[in-house]
Design an enzyme around this catalytic site. Structure first.
Site, short mmCIF file in Angstrom:
data_model
loop_
_atom_site.label_atom_id
_atom_site.label_comp_id
_atom_site.label_asym_id
_atom_site.label_seq_id
_atom_site.Cartn_x
_atom_site.Cartn_y
_atom_site.Cartn_z
NE ARG A 141 -1.46 4.58 -6.04
CZ ARG A 141 -2.69 4.20 -6.29
NH1 ARG A 141 -3.09 3.35 -6.84
NH2 ARG A 141 -3.62 5.26 -5.54
CD GLU A 196 15.73 -8.94 24.94
OE1 GLU A 196 16.84 -9.05 24.92
OE2 GLU A 196 15.21 -10.16 24.39
#
Length: 380
Positions: free
Chosen positions: A268, A363
């Site tokens: 870009r 978790e």
């Protein structure tokens, strides 16, 4: 100290990378958008040995170390975190828990199918009122002599509908509190076992998340894991290893987002040059690279502790706490580097940003990890 990967580790890394690029990348955007479970991809992961990486070969597993598992989890998660969470739950929670604490009969019955990817499992701890406070189990398993009678609800269960084997944590003796909790092996064909609708999630949308309901489910006594009252300790020991898997997933999400951002910044152009040449972007890339490398070392240290049979409660908590934050920060910056393109699906980084958030929650939330770590450092 040796920071070099072995030849075997490098082979595992390449195999996982090739699988992720060739099998998971095609269709990953559609699976995310339409919440499609990666059924065929999971079966192929099993055939490659990724679903039972640490399972003893005598039970059909790969017999590899935890470092190999971290390496493979990172590569799979670089592309598809929905697939990697299935792999993580099956390896860290279900297979490891059964192999470490199950009876020989339980291992012979369940591990070969789980390790091969022919079937996969689910770990059922969370409830509507028992998330971070895992001691507050409302699901009951009443001792009826030769069986338990299970009633209750489990929430946010990964592999909730697609699993064949469910490790369910339930309260047998409320007076004993957490010492009265048991872990039971259940299957969905048991009468009274029902599955709720799929959750509409922000991220990891290709994974299969459901609530489970139990109404007078009869579970044979031989399906209990460990001695009576061992369930809470089983859950905590199993989750300690699970955190290494989720830390590795977070690491992979961060690595995947970083690699895309680096590539894009070299292509870009703005103000007459590639955007990587602008200090504002270059410094973002530097920060991302440093944090990912630090997260990788924490993951490897926790895995090494596990392989050396050292206590990995704290190192696993540190790895998950840090890696999940790095995943979130890196994914956000990757979207920023992509600018407007980062906000659309075809560039992948918006998915990484959505997927990253859950690594700070499941978790064990980041707050729970800080409790684990702070208690250890204060105790010395």
């Amino acid at each position: 100290m040796d920071f070099n990967l072995t030849e075997e580790h490098l082979m595992i890394q390449q195999a996982a990378r090739d699988f992720a690029q060739n099998e998971l990348l095609p269709g990953v955007i559609e699976r995310d958008e339409k919440q499609i479970f990666p059924t065929e991809q999971i079966k192929k992961m099993g055939q490659l040995g990724f679903m039972g990486m640490m399972v003893d070969p005598k039970y059909g597993g790969s017999g590899l170390d935890a470092i190999s598992y971290v390496i493979a989890m990172e590569e799979i998660s670089k592309v598809d975190a929905s697939a990697s969470v299935v792999m993580s739950v099956n390896n860290s929670l279900v297979c490891w828990g059964l192999q470490e604490f199950g009876t020989e009969e339980q291992k012979q019955k369940y591990l070969p199918g789980l390790a091969s990817g022919e079937i996969h499992g689910a770990f059922c701890l969370s409830e509507p009122e028992a998330g971070s406070d895992a001691t507050s189990q409302k699901t009951t398993a009443i001792d009826m002599g030769d069986h338990y009678l299970v009633n209750g609800t489990k929430n946010w269960i990964t592999n909730g509908n697609t699993a064949s084997v469910y490790l369910v944590i339930a309260q047998t003796n409320t007076e004993l509190k957490h010492k009265g909790i048991n872990a039971l092996i259940m299957t969905k064909d048991m009468p009274g076992f029902s599955i709720g609708p799929k959750e509409q999630k922000m991220g990891i949308r290709g994974s299969d998340t459901h609530s489970l309901m139990f109404s007078d489910v009869k579970v044979p006594k031989e399906n209990r894991i460990g001695e009576d009252g061992f369930g809470f300790k089983f859950a905590m020991k199993t989750l300690a290893g699970g955190r290494i898997g989720i830390a590795s997933q977070a690491l992979g999400i961060a690595s995947g987002a970083y690699e895309l951002a680096l590539k894009y910044s070299k292509e870009r152009k703005a103000f007459g040059t590639e955007i990587c040449n602008h200090q504002a972007i270059a410094f973002k890339l530097a920060d991302m690279a440093v944090n990912i490398e630090a997260a990788r070392h924490l993951c490897m240290k926790a895995a090494w502790d596990k392989d050396q049979h050292k206590n990995y409660d704290v190192s696993g908590a540190m790895a998950k706490l840090f890696a999940s934050q790095v995943a979130m920060d890196t994914a956000v910056e990757a979207v920023q580097i992509h600018g407007g393109n980062g906000y659309v699906k075809e560039y992948h980084v918006e998915r990484f940003m959505r997927d990253a958030k859950i690594t700070q929650i499941y978790e064990g939330t980041s707050e729970i990890q800080k409790i684990v770590i702070s208690r250890a450092v204060i105790a010395g």
